[in-house]
Design a protein around this motif. Structure first.
Motif, mmCIF file in Angstrom:
data_model
loop_
_atom_site.group_PDB
_atom_site.id
_atom_site.type_symbol
_atom_site.label_atom_id
_atom_site.label_comp_id
_atom_site.label_asym_id
_atom_site.label_seq_id
_atom_site.Cartn_x
_atom_site.Cartn_y
_atom_site.Cartn_z
ATOM 1 N N ILE A 279 8.598 14.401 -14.239
ATOM 2 C CA ILE A 279 7.420 14.762 -13.741
ATOM 3 C C ILE A 279 7.551 14.628 -12.107
ATOM 4 O O ILE A 279 7.079 15.706 -11.437
ATOM 5 N N GLY A 280 8.116 13.399 -11.485
ATOM 6 C CA GLY A 280 7.782 13.102 -10.075
ATOM 7 C C GLY A 280 9.225 12.848 -9.429
ATOM 8 O O GLY A 280 9.102 12.471 -8.223
ATOM 9 N N GLY A 281 10.386 12.716 -9.962
ATOM 10 C CA GLY A 281 11.655 12.472 -9.325
ATOM 11 C C GLY A 281 11.905 10.739 -9.593
ATOM 12 O O GLY A 281 10.998 10.047 -10.052
ATOM 13 N N THR A 282 13.284 10.682 -9.156
ATOM 14 C CA THR A 282 13.743 9.140 -9.455
ATOM 15 C C THR A 282 13.086 8.297 -8.926
ATOM 16 O O THR A 282 12.615 7.312 -9.443
ATOM 17 N N SER A 283 12.728 8.275 -7.398
ATOM 18 C CA SER A 283 12.053 7.444 -6.666
ATOM 19 C C SER A 283 10.474 6.961 -7.445
ATOM 20 O O SER A 283 10.140 5.900 -7.317
ATOM 21 N N HIS A 284 9.646 8.157 -7.506
ATOM 22 C CA HIS A 284 8.577 8.158 -8.242
ATOM 23 C C HIS A 284 8.564 7.229 -9.672
ATOM 24 O O HIS A 284 7.730 6.305 -9.818
ATOM 25 N N ALA A 285 9.700 7.659 -10.194
ATOM 26 C CA ALA A 285 9.549 6.939 -11.811
ATOM 27 C C ALA A 285 9.996 5.419 -11.478
ATOM 28 O O ALA A 285 9.349 4.571 -12.166
ATOM 29 N N GLN A 286 10.757 5.028 -10.572
ATOM 30 C CA GLN A 286 11.121 3.630 -10.473
ATOM 31 C C GLN A 286 9.984 2.810 -9.838
ATOM 32 O O GLN A 286 9.500 1.939 -10.605
#
Length: 456
Positions: A223-230
């Motif tokens: 949905i939002g990319g790796t940084s967003h997910a972390q």
């Protein structure tokens, strides 16, 4: 293998829109199932020789199912997942559409409508809940508002379908068969919703709560990319560590404020009379002296007005904020209801005047009270309890809706214009409640809202 690598740090807008659209189909069916009754009431009354109270039950029986569906959806979704609960709601919609088309008496029709109501009640909890749990905070308000737009789209579509079916034959044909086609027309969108749900993932917050960290992280990343997910994973795990997840936890003193907000807003958004207008608009116009054809046409205008102004609200909720939208909305509703009572009091009320008052009321409702309560309910509760807490609040939406809808035909006959002034007085109280109690939540993550309201 790193499943997050392909996502990098970009928001996947197309995927987010797809998930939101599928979840919003629950809202489309919510509107379709709720409004289909408006085109059938006169035909049902003649077909089954119903009294005013029996007609009220024919319209309100679905709301019994809504109460059951909303009360149980939270537990089921917290236990088995948001997606599985939505699939079950789609099945209820389908069974109800078929069952409502073939009844031989009021009891059979009411049973089918109750089954559909369970689907509506469940979707009223689950569609905004699912969207709130996948949406980035900067656009969460607008995405949850799409559920309300979908509800209105369902209403507009079924108003049009009802009008086309009614126009296909004369009154005797509509009394005999037309209303059956109106109810049965819901089968197609119900089956579409059921099929589309197989292409969406489970809510990432529910997955993380259940311990499926990799799966939840993968959905957040897509949905939002790796940084967003972390970042989201860390915030979710932090808030979950302070929650027990038992329903009884909701009644601890620290949750008093969110309970008052949720239950109070749920009751008041119905007690101000919106579904009286949406369910009984043709009957209001006919009782004021308009012919049935004009009344049905004006009902389509009501649906279109609510749709247009809900689209305006789509832009307002993440700009002006939730609270301002609510205050503007309920102020306009109160003024329009007061004017509607005055217009209805005239011995021969002018159709244009009545329509102007109703459209003003609906437009005012749409910019705030139509969408914003659903946004706030999806934001204010803690993750472990969000499903069951939303069920509790939305139970009161349907409980209030049931009694307002059940009693209105009798109240209109006995109170006439005073019933609209009663709803106007409730709008005044609602304005004060919002002004003093409701917090502003725009632009904040679910975890930040939880921290501010609960001190977690």
């Amino acid at each position: 293998m790193n499943t997050l690598a392909p996502n990098r740090d970009r928001q996947n807008t197309r995927y987010l829109v797809f998930l939101t659209t599928v979840a919003s189909l629950g809202g489309f069916l919510f509107g379709y199932d709720t409004a289909v009754i408006s085109g059938t009431t006169d035909f049902l009354q003649e077909r089954f020789q119903l009294t005013d109270l029996e007609l009220g039950w024919a319209a309100a029986s679905a709301l019994v199912g809504c109460i059951i569906g909303s009360a149980s959806a939270g537990y089921f979704s917290d236990r088995f997942g948001r997606r599985k609960a939505l699939l079950l709601a789609a099945i209820f919609y389908t069974v109800s559409a078929l069952g409502s088309a073939i009844p031989m008496n009021l009891t059979q029709l009411s049973l089918a409508r109750i089954i559909g109501g369970i689907g509506v009640g469940a979707a009223s909890v689950l569609s905004p809940l699912y969207i709130a749990e996948i949406a980035p905070e900067k656009i969460r308000g607008r995405l949850v508002t799409l559920v309300q737009i979908a509800i209105l789209t369902g209403m507009i579509v079924v108003y049009y379908v009802n009008a086309q079916i009614a126009a296909a034959g004369d009154t005797p044909w509509n009394v005999r068969a037309g209303w059956r086609w109106m109810f049965g027309s819901e089968t197609l969108p119900a089956l579409l919703f059921w099929a589309a749900l197989y292409f969406v993932p489970e809510s990432p917050r529910w997955l993380i709560k259940q311990g499926f960290l990799d799966r939840g992280l993968a959905v957040l990343a897509r949905i939002g990319g790796t940084s967003h997910a972390q970042t989201e994973l860390a915030a979710i795990r932090e808030t979950l560590s302070h929650e027990q997840g038992r329903f009884q936890e909701l009644f601890q003193p620290r949750y008093t404020r969110v309970l008052i907000i949720g239950i109070g807003l749920s009751i008041l958004c119905q007690a101000t009379g919106i579904n009286v207008i949406m369910y009984y608009a043709p009957r209001i116009f006919v009782s004021a002296g308009l012919d049935r054809t004009s009344a049905m046409t004006q009902t389509v205008l009501i649906g279109l007005t609510q749709f247009v102004f809900t689209c305006i609200a789509f832009r307002m909720v993440d700009g002006m904020g939730r609270k301002i939208c609510l205050l503007l909305s309920v102020a306009g509703m109160g003024i329009a209801l007061f004017a509607l009572g005055g217009a209805y009091r005239q011995e021969h009320p002018h159709g244009i005047l009545l329509l102007t008052c109703v459209l003003g009321y609906v437009a005012s409702f749409a910019i705030g009270m139509g969408a914003v309560p659903w946004i706030i309910l999806s934001e204010i509760y803690p993750t472990r309890l969000r499903g069951r807490a939303m069920s509790l609040a939305i139970f009161f939406i349907w409980f209030t809706n049931f009694w307002v809808s059940q009693l209105f035909p009798l109240m209109l006959k006995t109170m006439r214009e005073n019933v609209f002034w009663l709803y106007a007085a409730i709008c005044v109280f609602t304005f004060l409640f919002i002004w003093r109690i409701i917090p502003e939540t725009k632009g904040k993550s679910l975890e930040q809202i939880e921290h501010e309201l609960l001190g977690i």
